[in-house]
Design a protein around this motif. Structure first.
Motif, mmCIF file in Angstrom:
data_model
loop_
_atom_site.group_PDB
_atom_site.id
_atom_site.type_symbol
_atom_site.label_atom_id
_atom_site.label_comp_id
_atom_site.label_asym_id
_atom_site.label_seq_id
_atom_site.Cartn_x
_atom_site.Cartn_y
_atom_site.Cartn_z
ATOM 1 N N VAL A 134 13.210 4.991 -7.582
ATOM 2 C CA VAL A 134 13.424 3.866 -6.680
ATOM 3 C C VAL A 134 14.811 3.284 -6.943
ATOM 4 O O VAL A 134 15.157 2.982 -8.095
ATOM 5 N N GLU A 165 2.872 5.503 -1.062
ATOM 6 C CA GLU A 165 3.592 6.277 -0.050
ATOM 7 C C GLU A 165 2.759 6.456 1.214
ATOM 8 O O GLU A 165 3.287 6.411 2.323
ATOM 9 N N GLN A 221 7.161 6.544 2.550
ATOM 10 C CA GLN A 221 8.130 6.761 1.480
ATOM 11 C C GLN A 221 9.486 6.172 1.837
ATOM 12 O O GLN A 221 10.032 6.400 2.910
ATOM 13 N N ASP A 231 7.246 0.004 0.039
ATOM 14 C CA ASP A 231 6.972 1.127 -0.853
ATOM 15 C C ASP A 231 7.819 1.033 -2.116
ATOM 16 O O ASP A 231 7.318 1.214 -3.236
ATOM 17 N N ASP A 232 9.112 0.730 -1.952
ATOM 18 C CA ASP A 232 9.981 0.589 -3.119
ATOM 19 C C ASP A 232 9.526 -0.553 -4.011
ATOM 20 O O ASP A 232 9.484 -0.434 -5.247
ATOM 21 N N LYS A 241 6.337 0.381 -5.880
ATOM 22 C CA LYS A 241 6.562 1.297 -7.000
ATOM 23 C C LYS A 241 7.123 0.560 -8.211
ATOM 24 O O LYS A 241 6.747 0.854 -9.356
#
Length: 446
Positions: free
Chosen positions: A308, A383, A388, A393-394, A397
């Motif tokens: 990321v 995801e 993704q 999503d980032d 994560k």
């Protein structure tokens, strides 16, 4: 049935299993511990590459596509890792779960109810906490409700191996079984809640090679077990066909891994004794494939999924203040242990089962906190839920990494003290072995 009889039926929670089961679980734990170390290296490498001048190379490699377009298999490297390599991981999860319930200590309903209930509680409570925190975030934010529900086997076991070498084996087995049931629940969630369009024709066609796979593996289990080439040249192509059809149907392809795992026989023969009939094809395949899964498949997935681009201090601040990230961290660190402990406590109240006298509730608390180490399946669901590379999503994560680290550190604080306690107990109580080589502690009646 009188209460006293009912209590004796269930017996103490986390009691010791058989010696053979202890040896088998110990071997699995050793492999998963090594895999956890490799997984950690892959994750660190991904984060470094994604946040240095190597970022362009990293993301270009992750997004590079190859495969047969006509079969809907022209996928990016990252997708191949998530859909393909993780199928190996879930295949092993299916094997392990079937092995436990068919021929392991959990073939007894009274023993199975504890880790199963704990896994269910460890799914429901984190999901509710995440949902409550993100109620105002709209439908998009709520798509990540299942992210904090799974426990990462490799990371959790690796942490336990470092900080809890003297902890009772029953706790280790409980953590491993809890994580495996977690994975099964996670794959069910993926199949039912993260599948948008389904081609029922392809899904139906997938059951044809799956049925052939089941027939061959049952009828010729000894043949495939003693000849490695046969499994690779016959069962593997059939498994790939099942995987490709499930993938094309719109259902996440890792579901195929679980179905194939369930199709493999556990015992060699059902004539004359069930679990005592000897090891089946499942044990042979598990022995051959676990190093591939823990040493290659999962680390490669983590490498292409965990990278990321944080964007410095400002980007980190945006990530950790996103309600999605807050929900994940709180759910992993607080919700997961509450769910596991609450479900376990309910079992003690509804079945009149009691905690094994050799253990204390603080031991269970430490393992419940450690269950908050979520990684592999959490990254996959992130995801699937957000797409993704999307902002959510980032941020998710980053939260998965932060929450898992906090859960591991908190579990270390709790379990290190308990590990020292059991080390002192072990010095006072020598565990001698009989002439049969089986420690006396495993020959006492539970």
């Amino acid at each position: 049935m009188p209460p006293s009889d009912r209590s004796s039926d269930f017996g103490p929670l986390f009691r010791r299993g058989g010696y053979a089961e202890f040896l088998r679980i110990s071997a699995i734990l050793r492999k998963e511990t090594v895999g956890g170390g490799i997984l950690l290296l892959a994750t660190v490498a991904a984060l470094i590459m994604a946040n240095t001048p190597l970022a362009d190379t990293y993301f270009a490699a992750r997004d590079f596509k190859f495969g047969i377009e006509s079969l809907h298999l022209n996928l990016s490297v990252g997708t191949w890792a998530a859909d393909g390599l993780l199928a190996v991981f879930f295949f092993l999860a299916g094997l392990e779960l079937k092995r436990e319930f068919v021929a392991g200590d959990l073939r007894s309903v009274n023993r199975a109810i504890v880790p199963v209930a704990a896994a269910v509680g460890g799914v429901i409570v984190p999901a509710l906490i995440f949902t409550l925190i993100n109620l105002n975030g709209g439908r998009e934010a709520l798509r990540g409700w299942a992210i904090p529900t799974a426990t990462d086997i490799a990371f959790a076991v690796a942490v336990l191996a470092v900080i809890g070498s003297r902890l009772p084996a029953a706790l280790r087995i409980f953590l491993l079984t809890l994580a495996v049931v977690d994975d099964l629940l996670a794959i069910a969630i993926i199949a039912f809640f993260y599948t948008s369009e389904i081609s029922f024709l392809l899904l139906f066609l997938a059951f044809i090679p799956l049925a052939l796979y089941w027939i061959l593996s049952h009828k010729f289990s000894h043949f495939f077990g003693t000849r490695a080439w046969a499994a690779w040249t016959i069962l593997l192509p059939l498994g790939f066909i099942v995987w490709a059809l499930v993938h094309g149907s719109g259902v996440h392809a890792t579901v195929a891994g679980v179905l194939l795992g369930f199709a493999v026989p556990v015992v060699r023969s059902r004539r004359g004794g069930g679990p005592d009939a000897g090891p089946g094809l499942a044990e042979t395949l598990e022995h051959r494939l676990r190093p591939l899964s823990s040493g290659f498949a999962i680390p490669i997935f983590a490498f292409f999924s965990a990278g990321v681009a944080i964007g410095g201090a400002e980007g980190m601040l945006r990530a950790i203040t996103d309600p999605v990230a807050i929900g994940i961290v709180v759910a992993l660190v607080v919700g997961k242990p509450i769910g596991v402990l609450l479900a376990t406590w309910i079992v003690t109240k509804t079945t009149k089962a009691t905690l094994d006298p050799d253990l204390a509730w603080i031991d269970v608390t430490g393992v419940a906190v450690l269950a908050g180490v979520g990684f592999t399946v959490s990254l996959l669901i992130s995801e699937l839920g957000y797409g993704q590379g999307s902002p959510h999503d980032d941020h998710a994560k980053v939260a998965i990494l932060v929450g898992s680290l906090l859960a591991a550190l908190l579990a270390a604080v709790i379990l290190r003290g308990r590990n020292q306690h059991y080390a002192e107990v072990a010095e006072k109580e020598a565990l001698d072995a009989n002439q049969d080589g089986v420690p006396d502690v495993f020959e006492t009646k539970n």
